[in-house]
Design a protein around this motif. Sequence first.
Motif, PDB file in Angstrom:
ATOM      1  N   GLN A  12      -5.749  -3.723  -5.780  1.00 14.50           N
ATOM      2  CA  GLN A  12      -6.949  -4.295  -5.178  1.00 14.50           C
ATOM      3  C   GLN A  12      -7.229  -3.667  -3.815  1.00 14.50           C
ATOM      4  N   LEU A  13      -6.174  -3.490  -3.011  1.00 19.35           N
ATOM      5  CA  LEU A  13      -6.351  -2.861  -1.707  1.00 19.35           C
ATOM      6  C   LEU A  13      -6.740  -1.398  -1.854  1.00 19.35           C
ATOM      7  N   GLY A  14      -6.168  -0.741  -2.852  1.00 25.34           N
ATOM      8  CA  GLY A  14      -6.524   0.653  -3.091  1.00 25.34           C
ATOM      9  C   GLY A  14      -7.976   0.806  -3.493  1.00 25.34           C
ATOM     10  N   GLU A  15      -8.459  -0.094  -4.352  1.00 21.81           N
ATOM     11  CA  GLU A  15      -9.862  -0.048  -4.768  1.00 21.81           C
ATOM     12  C   GLU A  15     -10.801  -0.323  -3.598  1.00 21.81           C
ATOM     13  N   ALA A  16     -10.293  -1.102  -2.633  1.00 23.29           N
ATOM     14  CA  ALA A  16     -11.101  -1.396  -1.442  1.00 23.29           C
ATOM     15  C   ALA A  16     -11.090  -0.229  -0.456  1.00 23.29           C
ATOM     16  N   GLY A  17     -10.264   0.774  -0.718  1.00 22.17           N
ATOM     17  CA  GLY A  17     -10.181   1.918   0.182  1.00 22.17           C
ATOM     18  C   GLY A  17      -9.439   1.622   1.467  1.00 22.17           C
ATOM     19  N   VAL A  18      -8.568   0.610   1.420  1.00 24.06           N
ATOM     20  CA  VAL A  18      -7.810   0.205   2.612  1.00 24.06           C
ATOM     21  C   VAL A  18      -6.368   0.656   2.444  1.00 24.06           C
ATOM     22  N   ALA A  67     -16.024  -9.530   1.492  1.00 26.66           N
ATOM     23  CA  ALA A  67     -16.026  -9.396   0.037  1.00 26.66           C
ATOM     24  C   ALA A  67     -14.663  -8.928  -0.467  1.00 26.66           C
ATOM     25  N   GLN A  68     -14.071  -7.967   0.233  1.00 27.81           N
ATOM     26  CA  GLN A  68     -12.761  -7.475  -0.163  1.00 27.81           C
ATOM     27  C   GLN A  68     -11.703  -8.570  -0.051  1.00 27.81           C
ATOM     28  N   LEU A  69     -11.782  -9.362   1.031  1.00 31.96           N
ATOM     29  CA  LEU A  69     -10.830 -10.443   1.226  1.00 31.96           C
ATOM     30  C   LEU A  69     -10.964 -11.481   0.114  1.00 31.96           C
ATOM     31  N   GLU A  70     -12.178 -11.757  -0.297  1.00 33.05           N
ATOM     32  CA  GLU A  70     -12.408 -12.739  -1.350  1.00 33.05           C
ATOM     33  C   GLU A  70     -11.789 -12.274  -2.669  1.00 33.05           C
ATOM     34  N   LYS A  71     -11.848 -10.984  -2.945  1.00 29.83           N
ATOM     35  CA  LYS A  71     -11.244 -10.461  -4.176  1.00 29.83           C
ATOM     36  C   LYS A  71      -9.730 -10.641  -4.166  1.00 29.83           C
ATOM     37  N   VAL A  72      -9.116 -10.456  -3.002  1.00 26.72           N
ATOM     38  CA  VAL A  72      -7.674 -10.683  -2.894  1.00 26.72           C
ATOM     39  C   VAL A  72      -7.361 -12.160  -3.137  1.00 26.72           C
ATOM     40  N   GLU A 128       0.747  -4.596   6.852  1.00 30.59           N
ATOM     41  CA  GLU A 128      -0.024  -3.946   7.919  1.00 30.59           C
ATOM     42  C   GLU A 128      -1.021  -2.987   7.283  1.00 30.59           C
ATOM     43  N   LEU A 129      -2.289  -3.122   7.662  1.00 35.05           N
ATOM     44  CA  LEU A 129      -3.360  -2.289   7.114  1.00 35.05           C
ATOM     45  C   LEU A 129      -3.889  -1.341   8.189  1.00 35.05           C
ATOM     46  N   ASP A 130      -4.367  -0.195   7.757  1.00 32.05           N
ATOM     47  CA  ASP A 130      -4.970   0.746   8.708  1.00 32.05           C
ATOM     48  C   ASP A 130      -6.320   0.248   9.208  1.00 32.05           C
ATOM     49  N   SER A 131      -6.979  -0.596   8.406  1.00 36.91           N
ATOM     50  CA  SER A 131      -8.274  -1.152   8.797  1.00 36.91           C
ATOM     51  C   SER A 131      -8.404  -2.523   8.151  1.00 36.91           C
TER      52      SER A 131
END
Length: 525
Positions: free
Chosen positions: A471-477, A506-511, A498-501
Amino acid sequence: MVKVLISDKLSPKAADIFRNRGIEVDTKVGLSPEELISIIGEYDGLAIRSATKVTPEVLEAATNLKVVGRAGIGVDNVNIDAASGKGVVVMNTPHGNSITTAEHAIAMMFAAARQIPEANASTQAGKWEKSRFMGSELNAKTLGVIGCGNIGAIVVDRAQGLKMKVIAFDPFLSPERANDLGVEKVELDALLARADFITLHVPLTDQTRGIINAEAIAKTKKGVRIINCARGGLVVEADLKVALESGHVAGAASDVFEVEPAKDSVLFGVPNFVATPHLGASTAEAQENVALQVAEQLSDYLLTGAVTNALNMPSLTAEESNKLQPYMMLSQQLGSFAGQLTRTGLKAIKIDYEGSVASLNCRPLTQTIVASLLAPIMDSVNVVSAPVIARERNIDVSEAKHERDCDFQTMIRLTVTTEQGERSVAGTLFGGKRPRIVNIKGIEIEAELGKHMLYLTNEDTPGYIGALGMQLGEAGVNIATFHLGRTAPGQDAIALIELDSPLDAAQLEKVKQLPQTKQVTQLKF
């Protein structure tokens, strides 16, 4: 001789205070950034209001600067991180203009309720439009106060004098404090649904930005009036414009805007909207009070080392500072971690110091933890004011020292009790200087906190981590670090990532929608 620069317009009495205490003072108002940079190296102290911008470039040139004093509450014009890096103390005067700001909110409420600006313009234009300006009484109406800190509490008192019924939303407002103020504590949705008038008195944080948006306005009763004398950005101006034009919001008044100076707002010209140019603190009494207060604070620090209303350091001696500095970083992280996860009223804060840290002066650490815990939701809280605010709100703060052996050479454990229960987080120092989180809610974990963190709790089932990573990969994070812990196989698990950004909404809701996810919160350090 100690030397201070006053670079914004302050009461002349402020300069007199410096001189009377043996401090040389120059008043140079209206300096350009280049002019300020060229002379700032001469000064030990800098007294400002809102015009002077204390940027990293200014601080780099300020080779002798020890303290910056802001006459007022907001320090948006001071780069506090850069000041801390240069060892410059930043002070403000958080209570000098509280009454003035609260009175302005009440005045704006009257103006919106009785359409005073429009009626004034119409009458002075030679018209006599009594039937056009049908207003609304404040008497017996319900006022919803979002944020019941120092200014909010004064608004509550004034509104009760007008015979309004007051309800309040404030996650840090204890039932005892609410009872003392004579307000009914409610959740935000209940406040939106019940209030005839809504007034905001919270800082602008990640949690409060856009707190009044289209979704929130849709939950309000038709004919509500909204007042914002706190911070621009709390209200989504485009959404408020739509609501005013539709008539759902009967009136609104704002002293603050998303972009200031506000030369071109979408709200300008909208019917039943009242605007003022950030006048909340603009009275002769308030200007005098904050000017004299900041002069006294700067003088005390420069002459005796006494610290009052500092935003980036606790009260401590120079010798203690070196020993405590790594622990200060750990304390700030523990408090901020717990504060960003707190959503209901605080009842108690307990801090246990174990191992070698227990032999040190822990009071500055306790102050730092409490201030960092309260900071995500409260305005103008610092290491000096945090204990006072906790006492005012009947939040029990306790600390205990245990020089006994523990799992680590040194450890700090923070336990927070809220209306929903108790939880804890513990940390240590690796190599005596690198903060680490080592336990969350009884679950062992080892994590170094970065700028952007994602905190998750989930059921420990096969495939969850893979789905989360996808999911994080699809978000480009991009994932910088990934830390896991669990109570036992198949039971509760936690993750600190820890994320780079940061993720967008919307991305948070998918998680959040991933199976087995229990809680997801973005944290910022």
